[in-house]
Design a protein around this motif. Structure first.
Motif, PDB file in Angstrom:
ATOM      1  N   LEU A  38       0.835  -1.210   0.000  1.00 23.89           N
ATOM      2  CA  LEU A  38       0.000   0.000   0.000  1.00 23.89           C
ATOM      3  C   LEU A  38       0.867   1.257   0.000  1.00 23.89           C
ATOM      4  CD1 LEU A  38      -2.781  -1.156   2.457  1.00 23.89           C
ATOM      5  CD2 LEU A  38      -2.985  -0.850  -0.024  1.00 23.89           C
ATOM      6  N   TRP A  39       1.955   1.243   0.779  1.00 19.80           N
ATOM      7  CA  TRP A  39       2.879   2.376   0.805  1.00 19.80           C
ATOM      8  C   TRP A  39       3.504   2.576  -0.571  1.00 19.80           C
ATOM      9  CZ3 TRP A  39       8.110   2.110  -0.258  1.00 19.80           C
ATOM     10  CH2 TRP A  39       8.826   3.281  -0.063  1.00 19.80           C
ATOM     11  N   PHE A  40       3.950   1.479  -1.189  1.00 14.88           N
ATOM     12  CA  PHE A  40       4.580   1.533  -2.502  1.00 14.88           C
ATOM     13  C   PHE A  40       3.610   2.085  -3.548  1.00 14.88           C
ATOM     14  CE2 PHE A  40       5.632  -0.440  -6.608  1.00 14.88           C
ATOM     15  CZ  PHE A  40       6.935   0.003  -6.757  1.00 14.88           C
ATOM     16  N   ASP A  41       2.388   1.593  -3.542  1.00 16.30           N
ATOM     17  CA  ASP A  41       1.393   2.056  -4.507  1.00 16.30           C
ATOM     18  C   ASP A  41       1.133   3.551  -4.323  1.00 16.30           C
ATOM     19  OD1 ASP A  41      -0.576   1.339  -6.609  1.00 16.30           O
ATOM     20  OD2 ASP A  41      -1.995   2.088  -5.110  1.00 16.30           O
ATOM     21  N   ASN A  42       1.097   4.001  -3.092  1.00 20.41           N
ATOM     22  CA  ASN A  42       0.893   5.428  -2.814  1.00 20.41           C
ATOM     23  C   ASN A  42       2.066   6.262  -3.325  1.00 20.41           C
ATOM     24  OD1 ASN A  42      -0.492   7.668  -1.715  1.00 20.41           O
ATOM     25  ND2 ASN A  42       0.833   7.578   0.089  1.00 20.41           N
ATOM     26  N   LYS A  43       3.292   5.750  -3.187  1.00 17.23           N
ATOM     27  CA  LYS A  43       4.479   6.467  -3.663  1.00 17.23           C
ATOM     28  C   LYS A  43       4.525   6.552  -5.192  1.00 17.23           C
ATOM     29  CE  LYS A  43       7.432   7.586  -0.468  1.00 17.23           C
ATOM     30  NZ  LYS A  43       7.776   8.966  -0.237  1.00 17.23           N
ATOM     31  N   MET A  44       3.871   5.644  -5.870  1.00 18.11           N
ATOM     32  CA  MET A  44       3.899   5.587  -7.332  1.00 18.11           C
ATOM     33  C   MET A  44       2.757   6.384  -7.976  1.00 18.11           C
ATOM     34  SD  MET A  44       6.561   3.941  -8.042  1.00 18.11           S
ATOM     35  CE  MET A  44       7.415   4.369  -6.551  1.00 18.11           C
ATOM     36  N   THR A  45       2.159   7.286  -7.235  1.00 17.70           N
ATOM     37  CA  THR A  45       1.064   8.099  -7.749  1.00 17.70           C
ATOM     38  C   THR A  45       1.488   8.812  -9.032  1.00 17.70           C
ATOM     39  OG1 THR A  45       0.209   8.435  -5.527  1.00 17.70           O
ATOM     40  CG2 THR A  45      -0.527   9.986  -7.202  1.00 17.70           C
ATOM     41  N   GLY A  46       0.649   8.716 -10.054  1.00 15.96           N
ATOM     42  CA  GLY A  46       0.932   9.351 -11.330  1.00 15.96           C
ATOM     43  C   GLY A  46       1.744   8.494 -12.284  1.00 15.96           C
ATOM     44  N   ARG A  47       2.102   7.276 -11.863  1.00 17.55           N
ATOM     45  CA  ARG A  47       2.886   6.366 -12.695  1.00 17.55           C
ATOM     46  C   ARG A  47       2.131   5.054 -12.844  1.00 17.55           C
ATOM     47  NH1 ARG A  47       8.586   6.567  -9.465  1.00 17.55           N
ATOM     48  NH2 ARG A  47       8.466   8.745  -8.895  1.00 17.55           N
ATOM     49  N   ASN A  48       2.462   4.321 -13.867  1.00 21.35           N
ATOM     50  CA  ASN A  48       1.976   2.947 -14.015  1.00 21.35           C
ATOM     51  C   ASN A  48       3.171   2.037 -13.802  1.00 21.35           C
ATOM     52  OD1 ASN A  48      -0.702   3.542 -14.662  1.00 21.35           O
ATOM     53  ND2 ASN A  48      -0.121   4.003 -16.760  1.00 21.35           N
ATOM     54  N   VAL A  49       3.122   1.233 -12.750  1.00 19.26           N
ATOM     55  CA  VAL A  49       4.267   0.425 -12.342  1.00 19.26           C
ATOM     56  C   VAL A  49       3.910  -1.054 -12.445  1.00 19.26           C
ATOM     57  CG1 VAL A  49       5.812  -0.101 -10.419  1.00 19.26           C
ATOM     58  CG2 VAL A  49       5.001   2.215 -10.754  1.00 19.26           C
ATOM     59  N   LEU A  50       4.839  -1.850 -12.963  1.00 19.83           N
ATOM     60  CA  LEU A  50       4.700  -3.296 -13.002  1.00 19.83           C
ATOM     61  C   LEU A  50       5.648  -3.870 -11.954  1.00 19.83           C
ATOM     62  CD1 LEU A  50       3.519  -5.811 -14.358  1.00 19.83           C
ATOM     63  CD2 LEU A  50       5.444  -5.731 -15.945  1.00 19.83           C
ATOM     64  N   LEU A  51       5.106  -4.585 -10.996  1.00 17.01           N
ATOM     65  CA  LEU A  51       5.883  -5.163  -9.906  1.00 17.01           C
ATOM     66  C   LEU A  51       5.980  -6.670 -10.129  1.00 17.01           C
ATOM     67  CD1 LEU A  51       7.262  -4.568  -7.174  1.00 17.01           C
ATOM     68  CD2 LEU A  51       5.040  -4.922  -6.089  1.00 17.01           C
ATOM     69  N   LEU A  52       7.186  -7.182 -10.341  1.00 24.37           N
ATOM     70  CA  LEU A  52       7.401  -8.617 -10.540  1.00 24.37           C
ATOM     71  C   LEU A  52       7.547  -9.290  -9.180  1.00 24.37           C
ATOM     72  CD1 LEU A  52       9.996  -8.481 -13.444  1.00 24.37           C
ATOM     73  CD2 LEU A  52       7.546  -8.937 -13.597  1.00 24.37           C
ATOM     74  N   MET A  53       6.748 -10.316  -8.947  1.00 29.10           N
ATOM     75  CA  MET A  53       6.729 -10.969  -7.638  1.00 29.10           C
ATOM     76  C   MET A  53       6.937 -12.467  -7.790  1.00 29.10           C
ATOM     77  SD  MET A  53       6.038  -8.499  -5.534  1.00 29.10           S
ATOM     78  CE  MET A  53       5.851  -9.547  -4.148  1.00 29.10           C
ATOM     79  N   ASP A  54       7.560 -13.072  -6.762  1.00 29.04           N
ATOM     80  CA  ASP A  54       7.624 -14.520  -6.729  1.00 29.04           C
ATOM     81  C   ASP A  54       6.422 -15.042  -5.943  1.00 29.04           C
ATOM     82  OD1 ASP A  54       8.450 -13.664  -4.270  1.00 29.04           O
ATOM     83  OD2 ASP A  54      10.227 -14.919  -4.178  1.00 29.04           O
ATOM     84  N   ASN A  55       6.232 -16.341  -5.957  1.00 24.08           N
ATOM     85  CA  ASN A  55       5.012 -16.934  -5.407  1.00 24.08           C
ATOM     86  C   ASN A  55       5.120 -17.304  -3.934  1.00 24.08           C
ATOM     87  OD1 ASN A  55       3.617 -16.835  -7.883  1.00 24.08           O
ATOM     88  ND2 ASN A  55       4.808 -18.571  -8.588  1.00 24.08           N
ATOM     89  N   VAL A  56       5.580 -16.401  -3.113  1.00 22.90           N
ATOM     90  CA  VAL A  56       5.627 -16.626  -1.668  1.00 22.90           C
ATOM     91  C   VAL A  56       4.207 -16.463  -1.136  1.00 22.90           C
ATOM     92  CG1 VAL A  56       6.558 -15.742   0.511  1.00 22.90           C
ATOM     93  CG2 VAL A  56       7.984 -15.795  -1.528  1.00 22.90           C
ATOM     94  N   SER A  57       3.802 -17.306  -0.213  1.00 25.39           N
ATOM     95  CA  SER A  57       2.423 -17.272   0.277  1.00 25.39           C
ATOM     96  C   SER A  57       2.057 -15.921   0.883  1.00 25.39           C
ATOM     97  CB  SER A  57       2.187 -18.389   1.287  1.00 25.39           C
ATOM     98  OG  SER A  57       3.055 -18.252   2.390  1.00 25.39           O
ATOM     99  N   ALA A  58       3.005 -15.268   1.547  1.00 23.64           N
ATOM    100  CA  ALA A  58       2.724 -13.942   2.119  1.00 23.64           C
ATOM    101  C   ALA A  58       2.441 -12.931   1.015  1.00 23.64           C
ATOM    102  CB  ALA A  58       3.901 -13.473   2.967  1.00 23.64           C
ATOM    103  N   HIS A  59       3.162 -13.030  -0.083  1.00 20.72           N
ATOM    104  CA  HIS A  59       2.931 -12.127  -1.212  1.00 20.72           C
ATOM    105  C   HIS A  59       1.569 -12.389  -1.837  1.00 20.72           C
ATOM    106  CE1 HIS A  59       7.563 -11.741  -1.948  1.00 20.72           C
ATOM    107  NE2 HIS A  59       7.175 -11.146  -0.844  1.00 20.72           N
ATOM    108  N   LEU A  60       1.246 -13.651  -2.032  1.00 20.96           N
ATOM    109  CA  LEU A  60      -0.023 -14.013  -2.665  1.00 20.96           C
ATOM    110  C   LEU A  60      -1.216 -13.486  -1.876  1.00 20.96           C
ATOM    111  CD1 LEU A  60       0.804 -17.701  -3.641  1.00 20.96           C
ATOM    112  CD2 LEU A  60       0.469 -15.798  -5.217  1.00 20.96           C
ATOM    113  N   SER A  61      -1.222 -13.713  -0.568  1.00 22.13           N
ATOM    114  CA  SER A  61      -2.368 -13.281   0.234  1.00 22.13           C
ATOM    115  C   SER A  61      -2.436 -11.762   0.364  1.00 22.13           C
ATOM    116  CB  SER A  61      -2.351 -13.947   1.607  1.00 22.13           C
ATOM    117  OG  SER A  61      -1.201 -13.591   2.319  1.00 22.13           O
TER     118      SER A  61
END
Length: 77
Positions: A11-34
């Motif tokens: 949520l913090w990251f998304d707020n910092k990216m205001t005005g941009r379109n960002v693609l975030l590459l993630m691995d499949n860690v269960s904490a990331h998924l949920s």
């Protein structure tokens, strides 16, 4: 990493990216998924793309070194 900590960071990251379109590459860690599942409806600036399963070591050189070292240690024992 817990889902709660990652959700807060996402949520913090998304707020910092205001005005941009960002693609975030993630691995499949269960904490990331949920965390992404819980926040996907409120992410305005960030799109999450999941890496293929078991591909982290191929894409992260540091992991390759750690995995290689561990295998060499294990084989020597």
């Amino acid at each position: 990493m817990t889902a709660a900590i990652f959700k807060e960071w996402l949520l913090w990251f998304d707020n910092k990216m205001t005005g941009r379109n960002v693609l975030l590459l993630m691995d499949n860690v269960s904490a990331h998924l949920s965390a992404v599942k819980d926040t996907s409806s409120v992410l305005w600036n960030t799109k999450v793309l999941w890496l293929p399963v078991n591909s982290t070591a191929k894409y992260q050189p540091l992991d390759q070194g750690i995995i290689h070292t561990w295998k060499a240690y294990w084989k020597s024992q």
